[in-house]
Motif scaffolding. Structure first.
Motif, PDB file in Angstrom:
ATOM      1  N   LEU A 168       0.837  -1.210   0.000  1.00  0.00           N
ATOM      2  CA  LEU A 168       0.000   0.000   0.000  1.00  0.00           C
ATOM      3  C   LEU A 168       0.865   1.251   0.000  1.00  0.00           C
ATOM      4  O   LEU A 168       0.564   2.234  -0.688  1.00  0.00           O
ATOM      5  CB  LEU A 168      -0.913  -0.013   1.226  1.00  0.00           C
ATOM      6  N   GLY A 169       1.957   1.217   0.762  1.00  0.00           N
ATOM      7  CA  GLY A 169       2.842   2.369   0.810  1.00  0.00           C
ATOM      8  C   GLY A 169       3.474   2.686  -0.528  1.00  0.00           C
ATOM      9  O   GLY A 169       3.659   3.857  -0.874  1.00  0.00           O
ATOM     10  N   SER A 170       3.802   1.656  -1.304  1.00  0.00           N
ATOM     11  CA  SER A 170       4.402   1.903  -2.616  1.00  0.00           C
ATOM     12  C   SER A 170       3.399   2.570  -3.557  1.00  0.00           C
ATOM     13  O   SER A 170       3.773   3.437  -4.358  1.00  0.00           O
ATOM     14  CB  SER A 170       4.917   0.601  -3.224  1.00  0.00           C
ATOM     15  N   ILE A 171       2.117   2.189  -3.456  1.00  0.00           N
ATOM     16  CA  ILE A 171       1.090   2.851  -4.266  1.00  0.00           C
ATOM     17  C   ILE A 171       0.974   4.320  -3.858  1.00  0.00           C
ATOM     18  O   ILE A 171       0.964   5.226  -4.703  1.00  0.00           O
ATOM     19  CB  ILE A 171      -0.271   2.150  -4.112  1.00  0.00           C
ATOM     20  N   TYR A 172       0.897   4.571  -2.553  1.00  0.00           N
ATOM     21  CA  TYR A 172       0.792   5.951  -2.064  1.00  0.00           C
ATOM     22  C   TYR A 172       2.036   6.760  -2.444  1.00  0.00           C
ATOM     23  O   TYR A 172       1.939   7.946  -2.765  1.00  0.00           O
ATOM     24  CB  TYR A 172       0.602   5.966  -0.554  1.00  0.00           C
TER      25      TYR A 172
END
Length: 296
Positions: free
Chosen positions: A16-20
């Motif tokens: 999720l952090g990589s998407i954000y």
């Protein structure tokens, strides 16, 4: 929480952090170079989704759907610059801000009228619903792929910004746009490149956003732009490194609140996330990495 669950949640947080991080970086690239908060950025994710939807109707594979979605998002971002922002380059910040809102509404209403106001399903491979078993640890395939592609994209962009002539021009423009122009850097070329990179990042993030939702709707771009903006503010608005840090911080915060909160508090997870962010900004109003003039 056991150590197995901790590792599983860590992968989810990295995913999720990589998407954000990709979303925040895409928003910050344009802001860093031109000082524009492009609130039509979320619609690039929507454009990615609808491109994948139409490609799926032609029985295209998911890889082809993804590549087409990224390509169309990149071209659409450059088109936004040419049609909406470049003619208003010398306009005030508020004028450009309202222009971005207008572009966002035009795109939303276009899909609402031409396609449908209702969500449309986007097929994803069955592989995304499976898990990889590593010993006693089970890790979802989609979060794993998302994390790997996200990290790879961020690494390649970092190398581009640090090693290529165009990347160095963008970093110089992000530091001081007017001085960079006086030094011979072409304004139109730099801004087009900034919007192209912004669209590319939105397209990559959009593919995995759609893979999570398995559907696309005209107004779905609101959540990506909101998360991108929050992550950018956490890291330091306009700071490209800060955008990445803010994206991962927001992803970790959301995942671990969901994993550790008692069931009675789960409905308040988003509110608690925002409270934590407000607390951070109260201590460091400039964001985690300081001044927005810093760059990767």
């Amino acid at each position: 929480m056991s150590w197995r669950e901790l590792i599983q949640q860590l992968v989810n947080a990295l995913s999720l952090g990589s998407i954000y991080a990709l979303l925040a970086l895409g928003l910050s690239v344009v802001y860093g170079v031109m000082g524009i908060l492009n609130f039509a950025f979320g619609e690039l994710v929507t454009i990615t989704g609808y491109t994948m939807y139409f490609a799926s109707r032609g029985n295209a594979s998911f890889l082809v759907m993804a590549l087409l979605g990224i390509a169309v998002a990149t071209m659409s971002s450059v088109g936004m610059d040419l049609v909406a922002f470049r003619p208003l380059r010398r306009a005030s910040f508020l004028t450009l801000l309202f222009t971005s809102f207008a572009v966002s509404q035009i795109i939303q209403n276009f899909f609402r009228q031409v396609v449908s106001p209702r969500p449309k399903g986007v097929p994803v491979p069955d592989l995304f619903n499976e898990a990889v078993q590593i010993g006693s640890i089970s890790i979802g395939v989609l979060p794993l792929i998302t994390a790997v592609v996200g990290f790879t994209s961020l690494l390649l962009l970092t190398l581009f910004m640090r090693r290529s002539r165009s990347g160095l021009s963008m970093r110089a423009a992000a530091q001081d746009f007017q001085t960079a122009r006086l030094m011979g850097i072409r304004a139109n070329r730099v801004t087009s490149l900034a919007f192209a990179i912004s669209g590319l990042l939105a397209g990559i993030a959009g593919v995995f956003w759609i893979a999570r939702l398995t559907s696309v709707s005209p107004s779905m771009g609101f959540t990506p732009i909101l998360q991108a903006f929050i992550a950018s503010v956490i890291g330091g608005l306009g700071n490209l490194t800060g955008a990445v840090v803010g994206g991962f911080f927001l992803g970790f915060l959301e995942v671990f609140l969901q994993a550790t909160l008692p069931s009675g508090l789960l409905p308040f997870a988003e509110a608690l996330t925002l409270v934590a962010i407000v607390a951070i900004l109260y201590v460091r109003p400039q964001g985690l990495l300081g001044q927005p003039s810093e760059a990767i």
